[in-house]
Design a protein around this motif. Sequence first.
Motif, short mmCIF file in Angstrom:
data_model
loop_
_atom_site.label_atom_id
_atom_site.label_comp_id
_atom_site.label_asym_id
_atom_site.label_seq_id
_atom_site.Cartn_x
_atom_site.Cartn_y
_atom_site.Cartn_z
N VAL A 109 0.68 -1.20 0.23
CA VAL A 109 0.02 -0.12 -0.05
C VAL A 109 0.86 1.26 0.05
O VAL A 109 0.30 2.32 0.36
CB VAL A 109 -0.82 -0.13 1.52
N GLN A 110 2.06 1.05 -0.26
CA GLN A 110 3.08 2.43 -0.27
C GLN A 110 2.38 3.57 -1.13
O GLN A 110 2.68 4.77 -1.08
CB GLN A 110 4.28 1.93 -0.58
N ASP A 111 1.89 2.96 -2.35
CA ASP A 111 1.19 3.96 -3.31
C ASP A 111 0.00 4.76 -2.74
O ASP A 111 -0.27 6.06 -3.17
CB ASP A 111 0.60 3.43 -4.45
N ARG A 112 -0.47 4.38 -1.70
CA ARG A 112 -1.58 5.08 -0.90
C ARG A 112 -1.20 5.83 0.03
O ARG A 112 -1.88 6.58 0.43
CB ARG A 112 -2.72 4.11 -0.41
N PHE A 113 -0.10 5.62 0.60
CA PHE A 113 0.57 6.60 1.66
C PHE A 113 1.82 7.10 1.23
O PHE A 113 3.15 6.77 1.73
CB PHE A 113 0.76 5.38 2.93
N PRO A 114 1.94 7.95 0.16
CA PRO A 114 3.37 8.44 -0.46
C PRO A 114 3.97 9.35 0.64
O PRO A 114 5.04 9.61 0.53
CB PRO A 114 2.61 9.48 -1.52
N GLY A 155 -6.86 6.50 -4.39
CA GLY A 155 -6.49 6.19 -5.67
C GLY A 155 -5.63 7.23 -6.25
O GLY A 155 -4.60 7.55 -5.69
N ARG A 156 -6.40 7.79 -7.19
CA ARG A 156 -5.44 8.90 -7.74
C ARG A 156 -5.31 10.19 -7.01
O ARG A 156 -4.41 11.11 -7.01
CB ARG A 156 -6.15 9.42 -8.93
N ASN A 157 -6.22 10.46 -5.74
CA ASN A 157 -6.05 11.35 -4.68
C ASN A 157 -5.38 11.06 -3.61
O ASN A 157 -5.47 11.68 -2.48
CB ASN A 157 -7.38 11.78 -4.56
N ALA A 158 -4.46 10.19 -3.63
CA ALA A 158 -3.62 9.69 -2.34
C ALA A 158 -2.75 11.05 -2.19
O ALA A 158 -2.59 11.20 -0.77
CB ALA A 158 -2.78 8.50 -2.99
N ARG A 159 -2.26 11.61 -3.10
CA ARG A 159 -1.22 12.69 -2.46
C ARG A 159 -1.99 13.83 -2.12
O ARG A 159 -1.67 14.38 -1.02
CB ARG A 159 -0.49 13.22 -3.76
#
Length: 283
Positions: A12-17, A57-61
């Motif tokens: 899940v690292q892409d969800r917690f940048p 998703g795309r709004n993770a950042r």
Amino acid sequence: MVLLQTRRGALVQDRFPDLAAAARSLPNGLVLDGELAVLDHHGQLSFTALQRRATAGRNARALAAEMPAHFIAFDVLQHDGQELLDEPFARRRQVLEALFAEHRLGPPWTLCPWTTDPAVADEWLREWTNVPGVEGVVAKGLTGRYRPGGRGWTKVRRRNSTEALISAVTGSLHRPQVLLLGRYDTTGRLRLVGKTVPLKPGPAQDVAEHLTAAGPVHLWTGVRFTASWNNRTPLEPALVAPVLVAEFSADVSQDRGVWRHPLRYERLRLDADEADVPLFGET
């Protein structure tokens, strides 16, 4: 390479940048065990905010900027490329404390406190659990090795007793299995506060003797219910007249007025009525 892995093995690292970026300052060959936490806009631990981050998703950042995540470190499983699973917990704790001290780690990294003093642990259980999101304390053996896939420790949750209205049941009115408990909010809306663990035969029979089927109008008519926070299987409970007061015990893990974990039914309060039940959001 930085990897964030859930208990079930999902990456899940892409969800917690934000955490992934912060982890690049940690030494190589390091594996930590811990828990992610997210604060809401009031600075309190929020399970709902954590869920939003975990499903981003795309709004993770954007979510990371709005609701930054924190990592509470419980244990260290590998350090400087050396596996520590067979080392006793006391030794692993020394390594973990040295890591925080040597690298002067601060937010988003938090070192979980520990003690060998039962009196201190008891104080934590009584006082710290007043903080929303803190459920209790964990007991680990100093000589225990780390067992992947197993706990090897005991969680002690603080539990309180309170009341709510039996508003629906799974099973049937003659053989209720799980109670769906509700409370009214300040606008008169009946809100779900939690579900009990399955009733044993004796208490189930006692409850069944006093249940009344809902009339043509019930405040939960058309409301959809699911099995639990993590299980979205739909439930089709039988609605009942919300007049019976049930006393139950629960831990302190709430999210927006709803208990996250199953409740323990204690008894019927036939001496009480709706006016004696706390409002939604009260303990």
